[in-house]
Design a protein around this motif. Structure first.
Motif, PDB file in Angstrom:
ATOM      1  N   ARG A 100       0.557  -1.412  -0.190  1.00  0.00           N
ATOM      2  CA  ARG A 100       0.105  -0.138  -0.005  1.00  0.00           C
ATOM      3  C   ARG A 100       0.886   0.966  -0.473  1.00  0.00           C
ATOM      4  NH1 ARG A 100      -0.995  -2.707   4.955  1.00  0.00           N
ATOM      5  NH2 ARG A 100       0.404  -1.431   6.535  1.00  0.00           N
ATOM      6  N   GLU A 133      -4.308   2.730  -1.205  1.00  0.00           N
ATOM      7  CA  GLU A 133      -5.086   1.528  -2.054  1.00  0.00           C
ATOM      8  C   GLU A 133      -6.429   2.042  -2.890  1.00  0.00           C
ATOM      9  OE1 GLU A 133      -3.301  -1.746   0.851  1.00  0.00           O
ATOM     10  OE2 GLU A 133      -5.580  -1.235   1.571  1.00  0.00           O
ATOM     11  N   TYR A 177      -2.128  -7.527  -6.271  1.00  0.00           N
ATOM     12  CA  TYR A 177      -1.173  -7.866  -4.900  1.00  0.00           C
ATOM     13  C   TYR A 177      -1.043  -9.243  -4.285  1.00  0.00           C
ATOM     14  CZ  TYR A 177      -5.745  -4.569  -5.011  1.00  0.00           C
ATOM     15  OH  TYR A 177      -6.365  -3.534  -5.357  1.00  0.00           O
ATOM     16  N   ASP A 236      -2.548  -8.295   1.609  1.00  0.00           N
ATOM     17  CA  ASP A 236      -2.837  -7.167   0.768  1.00  0.00           C
ATOM     18  C   ASP A 236      -4.941  -7.847  -0.068  1.00  0.00           C
ATOM     19  OD1 ASP A 236      -2.052  -5.457   2.002  1.00  0.00           O
ATOM     20  OD2 ASP A 236      -0.595  -4.794   0.104  1.00  0.00           O
TER      21      ASP A 236
END
Length: 466
Positions: free
Chosen positions: A3, A34, A164, A168
């Motif tokens: 992030r 994000e 990702y 996350d």
């Protein structure tokens, strides 16, 4: 992607992102940096599923008016599902070939554009337009729309998993998947409204579906241009770094974790396809019992069958997708928070087990519809999120090939076995609905066993990694 890599600097933008993060945190934990990518992926899958559910009821209604030799309605659907699996197995090597030679963005956009161009082609080939009915056109469309559904959605989730890391992705995938659930609700609602309330011909959906598909493709192109793939730290990957020139099948067979996912997807879809075939047959019997076909012409019978089938499936898709959306919005992320991957992996088999247990004792169309609605809503939300999360630790060089193969070949091969289940059951054993329910109960127990094996495999890999 971490992030920290996505934090914007302007103060106004930061304030807006902070406010957006507070709103979205109602659904899952999300950080300001994000939001841009996550909402872009949310919108993309929303549009893809809107397009699919605009066209999906056409699949059932077109097949319902397709007469092939002396086959019953359930056998026509079953044979179509089997042929679909054969075609997909032939296409998997082609997708691997393209993946090895095309940049990621060109592959994703090219596949989408291919399907977009074929929607108007099938609109031209629809019944009662150029001719009364082009032979086998309903079966061909059924095969094509199934390939469209699994391939386009599978490559989207491979793309998302590519962006990702596992930590996350486990937080954000429930929110992105909410876009899929919302798109399904909107698409089925629009289809139901236009066909049932506005009296629009169901085949017109084939001209509407490409519009959200075009928007989704533009978003994919934009995301791919703006986002570089994350520096991944695969936990469950046995593959060497760099490009993997192996075929999708070799990649899957060489990795126990991927093989377990393949078995999980296969059994899940064998169960649901059996249920869909049973429901389709029950719907056709219900329509036939609601009208006196003996006093109607062949054209009237075809029109009533087509419109009634479209209306029924548009309505059930609406309720399935609405319940699925609510589960996705308020339940899935909390299941992950408190129950982890086990929570989202084990609950769906128990829902299906309870549903088929009830149906085996009360087998009328009403109970069948309720049980299938519960099963499908759970699968479309909880199970689908679990399936996508399972791919987060897989390295990119294996991700696209293996996921495309499993989400297409295993899904449609399960359709093929569901077809064989119907054909063998009806032709050789004169099986009743209750017999098919019992078959599904046995398959669900195997599905549950594979889910437990996946959890054990994940624990073993995590132990090695730490």
């Amino acid at each position: 992607m971490d992030r920290q890599d996505r934090v914007d600097t302007p103060q106004d933008s930061s304030n807006l992102q902070n406010a957006s993060a507070r709103v979205l945190s109602f659904f899952t934990k999300i950080y300001p940096g994000e939001i841009k990518l996550t909402i872009s992926l949310f919108a993309t899958v929303f549009l893809l599923l809107t397009a699919y559910y605009l066209a999906k009821p056409v699949r059932e209604s077109w097949l319902a008016v397709s007469v092939i030799a002396d086959l019953s309605k359930i056998e026509v659907k079953a044979y179509s599902g089997f042929l679909q699996s054969v075609v997909l197995m032939a296409l998997i090597p082609l997708y691997s070939f393209l993946f090895d030679r095309l940049p990621r963005g060109k592959l994703l956009v090219g596949v989408n554009l291919f399907f977009i161009c074929l929607f108007p082609v099938f609109w031209v080939l629809r019944p009662d337009y150029l001719v009364n009915q082009i032979p086998y056109s309903g079966v061909i469309f059924y095969i094509w729309i199934g390939i469209f559904a699994v391939s386009v959605v599978a490559q989207f989730w491979a793309f998302a998993a590519d962006l990702y890391n596992e930590m996350d992705g486990k937080r954000l995938f429930p929110l992105i998947a909410l876009g899929a659930s919302s798109g399904a609700v909107i698409g089925s609602s629009i289809a139901n409204f236009l066909v049932k309330d506005m009296g629009m011909n169901s085949y017109t959906m084939l001209l509407l579906a490409p519009l959200p598909m075009l928007l989704a493709t533009a978003l994919i192109y934009r995301i791919d241009r703006q986002e570089s793939a994350a520096q991944r730290q695969p936990v469950l990957n046995d593959d060497p770094p760099g490009e993997d020139s192996r075929s999708a099948l070799r990649i899957i067979l060489g990795n126990r974790y991927l093989l377990a996912i393949a078995l999980f997807v296969f059994l899940l879809n064998w169960v649901t396809s059996n249920g869909e075939n049973i429901l389709f047959a029950a719907v056709q019997e219900s329509i036939a019992s609601s009208y006196d076909f003996s006093v109607m012409s062949a054209e009237e019978i075809k029109r009533v069958t087509q419109q009634s089938t479209t209306t029924f499936y548009s309505r059930i898709y609406f309720w399935v997708n609405l319940i699925g959306m609510l589960l996705q919005a308020f339940v899935v992320s909390r299941l992950l928070l408190y129950g982890g991957v086990a929570g989202v992996l084990l609950i769906p088999p128990f829902v299906s087990l309870a549903g088929y247990g009830v149906m085996s004792t009360v087998g009328n169309i009403g109970m069948l519809t309720v049980a299938k609605t519960a099963e499908n809503a759970t699968n479309y939300s909880v199970t689908n999120t679990a399936r996508h999360i399972l791919w987060l630790p897989v390295a990119r060089e294996s991700l696209y090939k293996a996921k495309a193969a499993i989400d297409t070949m295993c899904v449609r091969f399960a359709d093929g076995l569901a077809a064989i289940t119907v054909i063998v059951g009806t032709r050789f054993f004169d099986a009743s609905l209750r017999d098919f329910f019992i078959v599904n109960i046995v398959l669900i127990l195997l599905w549950l066993l594979i889910a437990i094996l996946i959890l054990r495999e994940r624990r073993q890999w995590n132990t090695v990694a730490t």
